[in-house]
Design a protein around this motif. Structure first.
Motif, PDB file in Angstrom:
ATOM      1  N   LEU A  58       2.791 -29.099  -6.430  1.00 16.18           N
ATOM      2  CA  LEU A  58       2.434 -27.764  -6.921  1.00 16.18           C
ATOM      3  C   LEU A  58       3.529 -26.751  -6.614  1.00 16.18           C
ATOM      4  O   LEU A  58       3.795 -25.853  -7.424  1.00 16.18           O
ATOM      5  CB  LEU A  58       1.111 -27.321  -6.292  1.00 16.18           C
ATOM      6  N   GLY A  59       4.175 -26.896  -5.456  1.00 18.04           N
ATOM      7  CA  GLY A  59       5.265 -25.987  -5.118  1.00 18.04           C
ATOM      8  C   GLY A  59       6.416 -26.093  -6.092  1.00 18.04           C
ATOM      9  O   GLY A  59       6.986 -25.077  -6.526  1.00 18.04           O
ATOM     10  N   VAL A  60       6.779 -27.321  -6.470  1.00 20.24           N
ATOM     11  CA  VAL A  60       7.867 -27.514  -7.437  1.00 20.24           C
ATOM     12  C   VAL A  60       7.477 -26.913  -8.788  1.00 20.24           C
ATOM     13  O   VAL A  60       8.279 -26.217  -9.432  1.00 20.24           O
ATOM     14  CB  VAL A  60       8.199 -29.014  -7.571  1.00 20.24           C
ATOM     15  N   VAL A  61       6.243 -27.148  -9.233  1.00 14.75           N
ATOM     16  CA  VAL A  61       5.771 -26.575 -10.489  1.00 14.75           C
ATOM     17  C   VAL A  61       5.796 -25.056 -10.431  1.00 14.75           C
ATOM     18  O   VAL A  61       6.242 -24.382 -11.377  1.00 14.75           O
ATOM     19  CB  VAL A  61       4.352 -27.084 -10.827  1.00 14.75           C
ATOM     20  N   ALA A  62       5.322 -24.482  -9.329  1.00 18.66           N
ATOM     21  CA  ALA A  62       5.283 -23.028  -9.193  1.00 18.66           C
ATOM     22  C   ALA A  62       6.678 -22.423  -9.250  1.00 18.66           C
ATOM     23  O   ALA A  62       6.889 -21.362  -9.863  1.00 18.66           O
ATOM     24  CB  ALA A  62       4.597 -22.646  -7.882  1.00 18.66           C
ATOM     25  N   LEU A  63       7.644 -23.069  -8.617  1.00 14.90           N
ATOM     26  CA  LEU A  63       9.001 -22.533  -8.580  1.00 14.90           C
ATOM     27  C   LEU A  63       9.713 -22.679  -9.920  1.00 14.90           C
ATOM     28  O   LEU A  63      10.496 -21.805 -10.315  1.00 14.90           O
ATOM     29  CB  LEU A  63       9.810 -23.238  -7.481  1.00 14.90           C
ATOM     30  N   LEU A  64       9.457 -23.752 -10.639  1.00 15.66           N
ATOM     31  CA  LEU A  64      10.165 -23.994 -11.893  1.00 15.66           C
ATOM     32  C   LEU A  64       9.455 -23.405 -13.112  1.00 15.66           C
ATOM     33  O   LEU A  64      10.107 -23.042 -14.097  1.00 15.66           O
ATOM     34  CB  LEU A  64      10.350 -25.499 -12.113  1.00 15.66           C
ATOM     35  N   ASP A  65       8.131 -23.316 -13.055  1.00 14.41           N
ATOM     36  CA  ASP A  65       7.376 -22.955 -14.268  1.00 14.41           C
ATOM     37  C   ASP A  65       6.337 -21.868 -14.052  1.00 14.41           C
ATOM     38  O   ASP A  65       5.769 -21.363 -15.022  1.00 14.41           O
ATOM     39  CB  ASP A  65       6.696 -24.214 -14.810  1.00 14.41           C
ATOM     40  N   GLU A 119      18.143 -27.091  -7.093  1.00 16.61           N
ATOM     41  CA  GLU A 119      19.448 -26.814  -7.679  1.00 16.61           C
ATOM     42  C   GLU A 119      19.468 -27.344  -9.109  1.00 16.61           C
ATOM     43  O   GLU A 119      18.821 -28.342  -9.431  1.00 16.61           O
ATOM     44  CB  GLU A 119      20.559 -27.483  -6.863  1.00 16.61           C
ATOM     45  N   GLY A 120      20.196 -26.645  -9.968  1.00 19.43           N
ATOM     46  CA  GLY A 120      20.303 -27.070 -11.357  1.00 19.43           C
ATOM     47  C   GLY A 120      19.309 -26.398 -12.278  1.00 19.43           C
ATOM     48  O   GLY A 120      19.258 -26.716 -13.465  1.00 19.43           O
ATOM     49  N   ALA A 121      18.523 -25.451 -11.761  1.00 16.92           N
ATOM     50  CA  ALA A 121      17.551 -24.731 -12.591  1.00 16.92           C
ATOM     51  C   ALA A 121      17.190 -23.424 -11.896  1.00 16.92           C
ATOM     52  O   ALA A 121      17.225 -23.327 -10.667  1.00 16.92           O
ATOM     53  CB  ALA A 121      16.296 -25.567 -12.819  1.00 16.92           C
ATOM     54  N   GLU A 122      16.861 -22.429 -12.692  1.00 16.12           N
ATOM     55  CA  GLU A 122      16.408 -21.161 -12.128  1.00 16.12           C
ATOM     56  C   GLU A 122      14.992 -21.322 -11.579  1.00 16.12           C
ATOM     57  O   GLU A 122      14.193 -22.086 -12.108  1.00 16.12           O
ATOM     58  CB  GLU A 122      16.424 -20.062 -13.196  1.00 16.12           C
ATOM     59  N   THR A 123      14.709 -20.574 -10.513  1.00 17.55           N
ATOM     60  CA  THR A 123      13.373 -20.615  -9.923  1.00 17.55           C
ATOM     61  C   THR A 123      12.708 -19.251 -10.040  1.00 17.55           C
ATOM     62  O   THR A 123      13.384 -18.224 -10.187  1.00 17.55           O
ATOM     63  CB  THR A 123      13.428 -21.030  -8.446  1.00 17.55           C
TER      64      THR A 123
END
Length: 255
Positions: A154-161, A47-51
């Motif tokens: 890696l999952g967080v990086v993939a979703l955000l960037d 939450e708080g950012a586009e994925t």
């Protein structure tokens, strides 16, 4: 005399066969795509950012072991040693902490919570984002221990960037792996890597990220069709995935 010795030896074997032994029998366990859902809920909720969407998968891997309270006998140990997809390990190496099943479960759950916190911190630190503006929730409560840390990051990086250029970090492939991670993004060794490579291949993975120090263990029993990529840091893992996604094979290290 010899007949008496034979009877005694047979009796000893019978007792040994029935006696509980201090071992655990392990085998490839479940895997879970950290970019997808588990038990009906997203594994990673931001939450708080586009994925960004992903056409591929990032699968954390596990091993399955006889429960802490299970009785392991000689036949189980022999069968485990003879099977190519199982391993027999000292019980204390599988369950190193706790005297009761509940204590062991509590310890594993605490390790998972700490691992998730470190994974989020590592990913946001790598991306230069603040946890004050981005809220990350990880949901995989029925898996204990710290070994999914790398894949969570890696999952967080993939979703955000994604791949850093608007593309998919997975390149549309099924990527699996294992490894602990600390808040600075350093990847640590885990147990059961050979079995985890089989769990990954069973669920369609073609690439397996492995802590560099465990390359030799992974190579010894790796299934056909699974590429082993050694990693030491989150940054290195992301670089390898970006290179794979772009087709730059020469930039990807191998075990």
């Amino acid at each position: 005399m010899l007949a008496g010795c034979g009877v005694a030896f047979a009796a000893l074997l019978a007792v040994a066969a029935l006696a509980p032994l201090p071992f655990a029998v392990t085998e490839p366990g479940m895997t879970a795509d950290v970019l997808g859902e588990h038990d009906g809920s997203p594994v990673i909720r931001i939450e708080g950012a586009e994925t960004l969407p992903s056409a591929g998968e990032l699968r954390m891997t596990t091993i399955s072991a006889t429960s802490p309270e299970a009785t392991v006998r000689l036949a189980d140990v022999i069968g485990g040693y003879l099977a190519g997809d199982r391993a027999v390990l000292p019980r204390e190496s599988v369950y190193p902490v706790g005297d009761s099943p509940q204590e062991i479960r509590d310890h594993n759950e605490e390790q998972m919570r700490s691992s998730q916190d470190a994974a989020v911190a590592a990913a946001l630190g790598y991306l230069g984002r603040s946890d004050e503006g981005v809220e990350v929730e990880l949901n995989l409560s029925d898996v204990g221990g710290p070994s999914a840390g790398l894949l969570f990051s890696l999952g967080v990086v993939a979703l955000l960037d994604g791949d850093g250029s608007g593309g998919d970090l997975t390149g549309g492939e099924v990527i699996a792996g294992t490894g602990t991670i600390d808040a600075e993004g350093r990847v640590g060794a885990v147990g059961g890597v050979p079995l985890k490579t089989h769990a990954a291949r069973n669920d369609g993975a073609t690439v397996f990220l492995v802590p560099r120090d465990e390359c030799s263990a992974a190579e010894g029993n790796a299934p056909d069709g699974l590429r082993l990529v050694p990693v030491e840091t989150l940054e290195g893992a992301v670089d390898s995935l970006r290179a794979l996604a772009s087709g730059d094979e020469g930039a990807v290290p191998s075990c």
